[in-house]
Design an enzyme around this catalytic site. Structure first.
Site, PDB file in Angstrom:
ATOM      1  CD  GLU A  50       1.656   8.132  -2.752  1.00 24.68           C
ATOM      2  OE1 GLU A  50       2.782   8.508  -3.120  1.00 24.68           O
ATOM      3  OE2 GLU A  50       0.802   7.682  -3.530  1.00 24.68           O
ATOM      4  CG  ASP A  51       1.602  12.373  -4.421  1.00 24.68           C
ATOM      5  OD1 ASP A  51       0.447  11.907  -4.566  1.00 24.68           O
ATOM      6  OD2 ASP A  51       2.347  12.631  -5.392  1.00 24.68           O
ATOM      7  CG  ASP A  88       9.488   8.541  -4.876  1.00 23.73           C
ATOM      8  OD1 ASP A  88       9.131   8.357  -3.692  1.00 23.73           O
ATOM      9  OD2 ASP A  88       8.683   8.736  -5.807  1.00 23.73           O
ATOM     10  NE  ARG A 133      -0.688  12.995  -9.242  1.00 19.85           N
ATOM     11  CZ  ARG A 133      -0.131  12.643  -8.091  1.00 19.85           C
ATOM     12  NH1 ARG A 133      -0.169  11.395  -7.664  1.00 19.85           N
ATOM     13  NH2 ARG A 133       0.474  13.543  -7.337  1.00 19.85           N
ATOM     14  CB  SER A 141       5.749   5.998 -16.403  1.00 17.19           C
ATOM     15  OG  SER A 141       5.504   4.737 -15.800  1.00 17.19           O
ATOM     16  CB  SER A 170      -0.910   0.007   1.232  1.00 17.05           C
ATOM     17  OG  SER A 170      -1.555   1.255   1.367  1.00 17.05           O
ATOM     18  CG  ASN A 220      -1.784   7.781  -8.546  1.00 15.35           C
ATOM     19  OD1 ASN A 220      -1.273   8.737  -7.957  1.00 15.35           O
ATOM     20  ND2 ASN A 220      -1.623   7.590  -9.852  1.00 15.35           N
TER      21      ASN A 220
END
Length: 357
Positions: free
Chosen positions: A277-278, A185, A324, A316, A165, A275
């Site tokens: 999480e940021d 990252d 998003r 990518s 996750s 996707n």
């Protein structure tokens, strides 16, 4: 009879031959000149074509790249409480070092990049420890079998999680000795002095975020939130409202907040789409302080996930931007809750030039 060597040339034939050659030469010369004379006309036609295409495309670009389309009237405004919301405290003991930061390294099945990152960032003096979130199958390699996964200069610790996750990127790791954590990252290569500069910026506003990669939220033609990527953020609008946690510094308290206190429906949606999480972390910080994050231009920072020879990652994918954008709209509804006001995002838009000055 004269021999071939002494035979005289007929003056009339010679004149005819010269006249023929001269006409051929002049024809070629005139043809060359005529082609040259046509070039300005071709250039003019091409210029007119480009201008016409620009006039046709510009309104489309302006409509699709505007922050708020005219028919949407205005960007929905998030209503912050009168007093800032202090995030829940990190569960561990008080920080030991205020002049250092902890590197939380995010990596998944890219062993070469991981080893390269460990070797590089172990040389940064201000980094207290390197913590690797290990979500791969099996246990991390031990030092005797794979010395490249460790360092003699820094403590390198692998924090094992039970699944892949993306929420695990913000797990409140045990034993953090610093308040500042740098989420990075494995495909980001930043000089140590640039990270130190980011640390200085973060310390001016420690409950805010500071990062290298800004992004902007806008409204689309349906008056829904749309996620705008790098080009639209930096070069078209010159504005941003969040920074990506692939290279950002934040307070360790937000790890506790995200994992144990944030709306669990947000984490559930992150797992569903693998996707965003940021974006969830950016909204969490924004809802707490009501200020835009700090941005430091990544002039000397390399992102190996971008460019012609980029390494493969989540961003990518061809539908990355669409996913998003959907996340922003889902999160906006969750932040609205039971209120009757329009769904809004707890983000503040800032000019890039203001931040750079």
């Amino acid at each position: 009879m004269l021999s071939p060597k002494t035979r005289r040339k007929d003056p009339k034939k010679t004149d005819e031959h010269l006249s023929e050659q001269s006409s051929i030469y002049m024809h070629g010369l005139c043809g060359h000149r005529s082609s040259l004379s046509r070039r300005p006309h071709l250039i003019a036609l091409l210029t007119v074509g480009v201008l016409l295409a620009g006039l046709i495309c510009l309104p489309i670009i302006l409509r699709s790249w505007s922050i708020v389309p005219q028919h949407c009237m205005m960007m929905p405004v998030y209503h912050w409480p009168n007093e800032p919301i202090a995030p829940p405290r990190y569960h561990g003991p008080p920080a030991e070092f205020t002049d250092r930061y902890t590197l939380i390294l995010n990596s998944y099945k890219r062993p070469q990049l991981l080893q390269r990152a460990v070797a590089h960032y172990s040389q940064c003096k201000a980094i207290d420890a390197v913590r690797v979130v290990w979500c791969e199958d099996g246990l991390p390699p031990n030092r005797a079998e794979a010395p490249g996964y460790y360092s003699d200069l820094k403590e390198v610790r692998y924090d094992i999680v039970t699944n892949s996750s993306l929420n695990n990127r913000f797990w409140p790791l045990e034993g953090l000795r610093t308040e500042a954590v740098l989420s990075l990252d494995d495909d980001i290569v930043a000089p140590c002095e640039v990270l130190d500069q980011l640390f200085v910026i973060w310390r001016r506003d420690p409950y805010n975020m500071a990062g290298f990669y800004p992004r902007l939220h806008v409204l689309d033609q349906n008056c829904k939130f749309r996620y705008l990527q790098g080009f639209g953020t930096l070069f078209w609008h010159r504005k941003y409202s969040l920074v990506l946690t692939k290279a950002a510094m934040l307070h360790r308290d937000y790890l506790e907040y995200y994992t144990n206190h944030m709306d669990h429906f947000i984490r559930r949606h992150v797992d569903a789409v693998h996707n965003c999480e940021d974006l969830a972390m950016a909204l969490l910080v924004g809802s707490s302080i009501g200020r835009p994050p700090a941005y430091l231009a990544p002039h000397r920072v390399k992102d190996l996930g971008k460019g012609l020879f980029k390494v493969k990652g989540i961003s990518s994918g061809t539908k990355h931007g669409e996913i998003r954008s959907t996340c922003l709209n889902v999160f906006a509804e969750l932040y609205r809750g039971a209120a009757t006001v329009p769904a809004a995002l707890p983000l503040v838009i800032r000019s890039v030039s203001d931040q750079e000055s």
